[in-house]
Scaffold this active site. Structure first.
Site, PDB file in Angstrom:
ATOM      1  N   SER A  23      42.009  39.354  26.114  1.00 21.17           N
ATOM      2  CA  SER A  23      40.740  40.089  26.199  1.00 21.17           C
ATOM      3  C   SER A  23      40.744  41.214  25.171  1.00 21.17           C
ATOM      4  O   SER A  23      41.590  42.113  25.223  1.00 21.17           O
ATOM      5  CB  SER A  23      40.573  40.679  27.599  1.00 21.17           C
ATOM      6  OG  SER A  23      39.585  41.686  27.544  1.00 21.17           O
ATOM      7  N   HIS A  48      38.768  36.239  24.678  1.00 20.33           N
ATOM      8  CA  HIS A  48      37.885  36.623  25.782  1.00 20.33           C
ATOM      9  C   HIS A  48      37.132  37.905  25.404  1.00 20.33           C
ATOM     10  O   HIS A  48      37.738  38.907  25.032  1.00 20.33           O
ATOM     11  CB  HIS A  48      38.745  36.837  27.034  1.00 20.33           C
ATOM     12  CG  HIS A  48      38.002  37.116  28.289  1.00 20.33           C
ATOM     13  ND1 HIS A  48      37.427  36.134  29.066  1.00 20.33           N
ATOM     14  CD2 HIS A  48      37.736  38.299  28.933  1.00 20.33           C
ATOM     15  CE1 HIS A  48      36.860  36.669  30.129  1.00 20.33           C
ATOM     16  NE2 HIS A  48      37.024  37.989  30.073  1.00 20.33           N
ATOM     17  N   ASP A  50      34.583  40.742  26.717  1.00 25.99           N
ATOM     18  CA  ASP A  50      34.032  41.366  27.922  1.00 25.99           C
ATOM     19  C   ASP A  50      32.791  42.181  27.585  1.00 25.99           C
ATOM     20  O   ASP A  50      32.867  43.188  26.881  1.00 25.99           O
ATOM     21  CB  ASP A  50      35.082  42.284  28.553  1.00 25.99           C
ATOM     22  CG  ASP A  50      36.172  41.486  29.254  1.00 25.99           C
ATOM     23  OD1 ASP A  50      35.828  40.626  30.082  1.00 25.99           O
ATOM     24  OD2 ASP A  50      37.361  41.718  28.962  1.00 25.99           O
ATOM     25  N   MET A  52      29.752  44.473  28.971  1.00 26.42           N
ATOM     26  CA  MET A  52      29.448  45.322  30.132  1.00 26.42           C
ATOM     27  C   MET A  52      28.224  46.191  29.854  1.00 26.42           C
ATOM     28  O   MET A  52      28.079  46.715  28.748  1.00 26.42           O
ATOM     29  CB  MET A  52      30.641  46.235  30.419  1.00 26.42           C
ATOM     30  CG  MET A  52      31.934  45.494  30.652  1.00 26.42           C
ATOM     31  SD  MET A  52      33.283  46.645  30.912  1.00 26.42           S
ATOM     32  CE  MET A  52      34.642  45.507  31.155  1.00 26.42           C
ATOM     33  N   HIS A  81      32.304  36.792  28.601  1.00 24.36           N
ATOM     34  CA  HIS A  81      32.218  37.124  30.022  1.00 24.36           C
ATOM     35  C   HIS A  81      31.166  38.216  30.186  1.00 24.36           C
ATOM     36  O   HIS A  81      31.412  39.375  29.846  1.00 24.36           O
ATOM     37  CB  HIS A  81      33.615  37.584  30.475  1.00 24.36           C
ATOM     38  CG  HIS A  81      33.689  38.042  31.893  1.00 24.36           C
ATOM     39  ND1 HIS A  81      34.784  38.744  32.385  1.00 24.36           N
ATOM     40  CD2 HIS A  81      32.834  37.904  32.949  1.00 24.36           C
ATOM     41  CE1 HIS A  81      34.584  39.015  33.667  1.00 24.36           C
ATOM     42  NE2 HIS A  81      33.404  38.523  34.028  1.00 24.36           N
ATOM     43  N   MET A  83      29.278  40.764  32.101  1.00 24.66           N
ATOM     44  CA  MET A  83      29.243  41.601  33.308  1.00 24.66           C
ATOM     45  C   MET A  83      27.997  42.461  33.194  1.00 24.66           C
ATOM     46  O   MET A  83      28.055  43.686  33.040  1.00 24.66           O
ATOM     47  CB  MET A  83      30.519  42.450  33.380  1.00 24.66           C
ATOM     48  CG  MET A  83      31.737  41.614  33.755  1.00 24.66           C
ATOM     49  SD  MET A  83      33.288  42.405  33.335  1.00 24.66           S
ATOM     50  CE  MET A  83      33.418  41.916  31.633  1.00 24.66           C
ATOM     51  N   MET A 152      37.702  36.627  39.643  1.00 28.35           N
ATOM     52  CA  MET A 152      38.138  37.976  39.268  1.00 28.35           C
ATOM     53  C   MET A 152      39.254  38.425  40.210  1.00 28.35           C
ATOM     54  O   MET A 152      39.109  38.389  41.428  1.00 28.35           O
ATOM     55  CB  MET A 152      36.969  38.969  39.374  1.00 28.35           C
ATOM     56  CG  MET A 152      35.890  38.820  38.331  1.00 28.35           C
ATOM     57  SD  MET A 152      36.444  38.921  36.613  1.00 28.35           S
ATOM     58  CE  MET A 152      37.246  40.528  36.533  1.00 28.35           C
ATOM     59  N   ASP A 188      41.044  36.352  35.950  1.00 29.54           N
ATOM     60  CA  ASP A 188      40.880  37.505  35.051  1.00 29.54           C
ATOM     61  C   ASP A 188      41.142  38.806  35.794  1.00 29.54           C
ATOM     62  O   ASP A 188      40.494  39.095  36.800  1.00 29.54           O
ATOM     63  CB  ASP A 188      39.431  37.470  34.513  1.00 29.54           C
ATOM     64  CG  ASP A 188      39.120  38.591  33.539  1.00 29.54           C
ATOM     65  OD1 ASP A 188      40.024  39.348  33.168  1.00 29.54           O
ATOM     66  OD2 ASP A 188      37.936  38.683  33.140  1.00 29.54           O
TER      67      ASP A 188
HETATM   68  C1  DX5 Z   1      37.669  43.387  33.613  1.00 32.33           C
HETATM   69  C2  DX5 Z   1      37.534  42.394  32.498  1.00 32.33           C
HETATM   70  C3  DX5 Z   1      38.818  41.844  32.056  1.00 32.33           C
HETATM   71  C4  DX5 Z   1      39.754  42.855  31.471  1.00 32.33           C
HETATM   72  C5  DX5 Z   1      41.128  42.390  31.787  1.00 32.33           C
HETATM   73  O1  DX5 Z   1      36.428  43.819  33.978  1.00 32.33           O
HETATM   74  O2  DX5 Z   1      36.704  41.322  32.875  1.00 32.33           O
HETATM   75  O3  DX5 Z   1      38.661  40.734  31.175  1.00 32.33           O
HETATM   76  O4  DX5 Z   1      39.628  43.009  30.079  1.00 32.33           O
HETATM   77  O5  DX5 Z   1      41.994  43.397  31.463  1.00 32.33           O
HETATM   78  P1  DX5 Z   1      43.471  43.422  32.046  1.00 32.33           P
HETATM   79  O6  DX5 Z   1      44.130  42.150  31.633  1.00 32.33           O
HETATM   80  O7  DX5 Z   1      44.058  44.630  31.376  1.00 32.33           O
HETATM   81  O8  DX5 Z   1      43.384  43.552  33.538  1.00 32.33           O
HETATM   82 ZN    ZN Z   2      36.746  39.509  31.555  1.00 30.22          ZN
END
Ligand code: DX5
Ligand code: ZN
Length: 235
Positions: A23, A48, A50, A52, A81, A83, A152, A188
């Protein structure tokens, strides 16, 4: 070029092979290309991303503009991903930016089946994600529209959180639910060298790891070590 041709992995994993998707949330954003190349050269085929929005999760990260730049820098599979609330508003933007898969949250949309079908129609792989407290039943009737289920193992929003062990039974149940179907099981949050073997043994196909890779001094060495751990596990 089709997705499968570019990565050779989506839906065609070799037996005993687990995808480790670093990620970039925990990468150095002033050196994203360098960090992505380091893990891709070490064997990562997925990256990956992320996304947000500060509403669905408390944090704000990156969007399609950054995906477009990353697309130019790598041929790796870009696993986005989302969010974000009402992700249907942004599917086109991520498609145009060059995403390979889009994963949306059950909790963020009113019409889950519609958006999953919408993603599929664009030719991308569709994924659905569940927060730790969300029951598995919420995706039971959408399995025909999904290429990936993302469980998750932390509450989404931040990297570097601790894996929630209470999610383990849900991972087990998801594996059972997906049995016989060509749908990847991805986990994840809080995945690291200490728990990746356990996930591999449970039959998880794909894990996301952020801080446990990019938070180390040598991310490329770390991911290689993770691949070694996984390959020593017999499934
Ligand atoms: C959390 C994300 C993850 C995050 C994982 O909201 O969806 O993808 O980057 O990070 P680690 O591996 O550090 O928990
Ligand atoms: Zn993620």
């Amino acid at each position: 070029m089709r997705i499968e041709d570019r990565t050779g992995t989506c839906g065609k994993r070799k037996r005993n092979f687990m995808i480790i998707a670093p990620s970039i949330l925990s990468a150095d954003f002033s050196n994203l290309e360098r960090d992505i190349n380091a893990v891709v050269n070490a064997g990562a085929q997925w990256i990956h991303v992320d996304v947000m929005d500060g509403m669905f999760v408390p944090n704000i990260s990156i969007g399609p503009v950054v995906v477009k730049s990353i697309r130019k820098a790598t041929r790796a599979f870009l696993d986005c991903h989302l969010m974000i609330m009402e992700p249907e508003r942004y599917i086109d933007d991520f498609v145009k930016a060059g995403a390979d898969s889009i994963t949306v949250h059950v909790e963020a949309t009113r019409h889950l089946q519609r958006i999953l079908a919408m993603i599929r129609e664009t030719g991308l792989k569709s994924g659905v994600s569940l927060n730790p407290s969300t029951p598995l039943d919420s995706i039971k009737y959408c399995l025909g529209d999904i290429d990936l289920v993302l469980i998750m193992s932390v509450n989404p929003g931040f990297g570097g959180q601790t894996f929630i062990d209470a999610v383990l039974p849900k991972i087990f149940d998801t594996k059972e639910l997906l049995s016989g179907r060509n749908i990847q099981l991805q986990v994840d949050g809080g995945v690291n060298k200490d728990n990746i073997a356990r996930l591999a043994r449970m039959g998880v196909d794909n894990v996301v790891a952020g801080s446990s890779i990019f938070g180390t001094e040598n991310p490329s060495k770390t991911i290689k070590e993770m691949f070694e751990i996984v390959s020593s596990v017999s499934r």
